[in-house]
Design a protein around this motif. Structure first.
Motif, short mmCIF file in Angstrom:
data_model
loop_
_atom_site.label_atom_id
_atom_site.label_comp_id
_atom_site.label_asym_id
_atom_site.label_seq_id
_atom_site.Cartn_x
_atom_site.Cartn_y
_atom_site.Cartn_z
N CYS A 54 33.34 59.28 17.57
CA CYS A 54 32.47 58.14 17.27
C CYS A 54 32.88 57.45 15.98
O CYS A 54 32.05 56.88 15.28
N ASP A 55 34.17 57.52 15.63
CA ASP A 55 34.63 56.95 14.37
C ASP A 55 34.31 55.47 14.22
O ASP A 55 34.20 54.96 13.11
N ARG A 56 34.17 54.76 15.32
CA ARG A 56 33.88 53.33 15.22
C ARG A 56 32.55 53.09 14.52
O ARG A 56 32.35 52.05 13.90
N TRP A 57 31.62 54.07 14.60
CA TRP A 57 30.37 53.95 13.86
C TRP A 57 30.52 54.48 12.44
O TRP A 57 29.97 53.94 11.49
N ILE A 58 31.27 55.56 12.28
CA ILE A 58 31.32 56.28 11.01
C ILE A 58 32.13 55.54 9.95
O ILE A 58 31.84 55.62 8.76
N GLU A 59 33.16 54.80 10.38
CA GLU A 59 34.04 54.13 9.41
C GLU A 59 33.26 53.24 8.45
O GLU A 59 33.59 53.13 7.28
N LYS A 60 32.20 52.61 8.94
CA LYS A 60 31.42 51.71 8.10
C LYS A 60 30.01 52.25 7.87
O LYS A 60 29.04 51.52 7.79
N LEU A 61 29.93 53.58 7.76
CA LEU A 61 28.64 54.23 7.55
C LEU A 61 28.05 53.85 6.18
O LEU A 61 28.69 54.00 5.15
N THR A 62 26.83 53.34 6.21
CA THR A 62 26.11 53.07 4.97
C THR A 62 24.74 53.72 5.07
O THR A 62 24.16 53.82 6.16
N LEU A 63 24.23 54.14 3.93
CA LEU A 63 22.97 54.87 3.90
C LEU A 63 22.08 54.31 2.80
O LEU A 63 22.53 54.11 1.67
N LYS A 64 20.82 54.04 3.14
CA LYS A 64 19.85 53.59 2.15
C LYS A 64 18.55 54.34 2.36
O LYS A 64 18.22 54.75 3.48
N VAL A 65 17.81 54.51 1.28
CA VAL A 65 16.50 55.14 1.34
C VAL A 65 15.44 54.13 0.94
O VAL A 65 15.56 53.48 -0.09
N PHE A 66 14.41 53.99 1.78
CA PHE A 66 13.23 53.21 1.44
C PHE A 66 12.09 54.19 1.20
O PHE A 66 11.76 54.99 2.07
N THR A 67 11.48 54.12 0.02
CA THR A 67 10.40 55.05 -0.32
C THR A 67 9.38 54.34 -1.19
O THR A 67 9.51 53.14 -1.46
N THR A 68 8.37 55.05 -1.61
CA THR A 68 7.36 54.48 -2.51
C THR A 68 7.45 55.17 -3.87
O THR A 68 8.22 56.11 -4.06
#
Length: 410
Positions: free
Chosen positions: A46-60
């Motif tokens: 599934c590298d086509r998804w992983i190559e541009k993997l970005t992660l963000k957290v929304f919290t309070t």
């Protein structure tokens, strides 16, 4: 692939205990995962998804009754993770945050416009951050992974604000939950969830737990109970102090033991409830046998756990229980109720004792653990290596990545 992790509280809100730490550990591991060279073949497809993997957290900004000392409605980097802290209007346990919901709406709308593969991963349930974020994702037809973290059981539905929970569940909750791909942390939690809802899918992946590579020194080993009965048996409870943890049950069991012991209670909770426990301890003539430490720093808890003979958790409901892994990682055996998610793991690997939610059963397991010095010493020698193997961050992170990519691939 873009992953938005949504949680009502994020570190440094350590007051919320294990769930907050597990979410942070997951985010940190996912953030560094794509730089590793250890991906499984299933994930690498599934590298086509992983190559541009970005992660963000929304919290309070939640920190119990108070707010974190962070700039609200701003983003900062926390241990390598991009975290956006939004102000909340209501306190525990609702956490209503219009700013979070508005920003989530904008992100999802932009992702749809740009045709970006995006997943919303929501942690916990029964608060307005989780339920309304799920509704926003549902509206945009964005896939949702939900980690209820013990919030979807018959116990939690009837334990607190049960009328409001049942009303929310009937009006909107059930439909939203059926839309979700649910992540359970143990087989027990999976069973509990499936008695209430019928999700799109459900998968079991253990929590990621922050471990400290602590090795018991000879000096520490000498402080651990042995066959010299003049040394009090050292018992520890380390968790958030609340009704579901079964401390009343533990106190009643301790009151009928016939050997010398010391119980250390480490954790925070409602002041009135803690006072009621202290009153109960006095009535049971246990007050001089209990040491109340309050909240313990994360850096100190491993050393504290290692200096005790047994860690006890007689909870009425526990989907996973990070403290079990933390205790075993330093070689301290455990006594758990059969309602703790990791009870099966402990049984399968002979890492402690499992009790029923009954005073005499708890007392019996305490007696067995006290008498079986040989088993406790064996656990002290072997448990750590097993824990570091079975709860390896990289391996568990791969399982989460595979969950996300499987969903995006349909």
């Amino acid at each position: 692939m873009k992953i938005i992790q949504i949680t009502a509280a994020y570190k440094p809100a350590y007051i919320y205990g294990g769930p907050t730490m597990s979410v942070a550990k997951l985010c940190e591991s996912l953030g560094s995962w794509k730089d590793e060279e250890t991906g499984s073949s299933d994930v690498r497809k599934c590298d086509r998804w992983i190559e541009k993997l970005t992660l963000k957290v929304f919290t309070t900004t939640a920190n119990g009754k108070n707010e974190l000392e962070v700039e609200p409605n701003q983003t900062k980097i926390v241990d390598g993770v991009e975290v956006s802290y939004f102000s909340r209007i209501t306190k525990d346990h609702t956490h209503f945050s219009p700013a979070l919901l508005y920003n989530l709406f904008k992100v999802l709308r932009q992702a749809q416009h740009d045709k970006i593969g995006i997943i919303i991963h929501i942690h916990a349930w029964w608060n307005l951050v989780s339920v309304l974020s799920c509704a926003v994702a549902f509206w945009h037809k964005i896939p949702v992974v939900l980690s209820p973290r013990g919030m979807l059981t018959t116990y939690t539905q009837t334990n607190r604000n049960s009328l409001a929970k049942n009303l929310i569940h009937k009006i909107i909750g059930k439909r939203l939950l059926n839309y979700c791909h649910i992540h359970a942390t143990s087989e027990k939690e999976k069973y509990d969830i499936l008695t209430l809802v019928n999700p799109k899918s459900i998968v079991v992946i253990p929590n990621l737990v922050q471990l400290n590579d602590h090795h018991v020194t000879n000096k520490e080993q000498q402080s651990i109970n042995n066959e010299n009965t003049a040394i009090p048996f050292k018992i520890i409870f380390l968790s958030r102090i609340e009704e579901k943890k079964g401390l009343e049950l533990l106190f009643d069991a301790l009151s009928i033991l016939n050997f010398d012991f010391i119980l250390t209670i480490a954790g925070s909770g409602n002041k009135d409830y803690i006072q009621s426990l202290k009153t109960r301890a006095t009535h049971l003539k246990l007050a001089d046998k209990i040491s109340w430490l309050g909240q313990v720093k994360n850096d100190d808890k491993f050393n504290l756990l290692s200096k005790n003979d047994i860690m006890v958790l007689t909870s009425y409901n526990e989907n996973f229980a990070n403290v079990v892994i933390e205790s075993l990682s330093v070689g301290t055996a455990v006594i758990l109720s059969n309602q703790v998610g990791l009870a099966n793991y402990v049984t399968e690997n002979n890492l402690g004792w499992i009790t029923k939610l009954d005073v005499h059963s708890v007392a019996d397991k305490l007696n067995l653990s006290y008498q079986d010095n040989q088993k406790r010493n064996k656990i002290r020698k072997l448990a750590a290596s097993l824990i570091f193997k079975d709860f390896n961050d990289k391996i568990l992170a791969q399982k989460y990545i595979k969950l996300y990519t499987d969903i995006l691939n349909g």
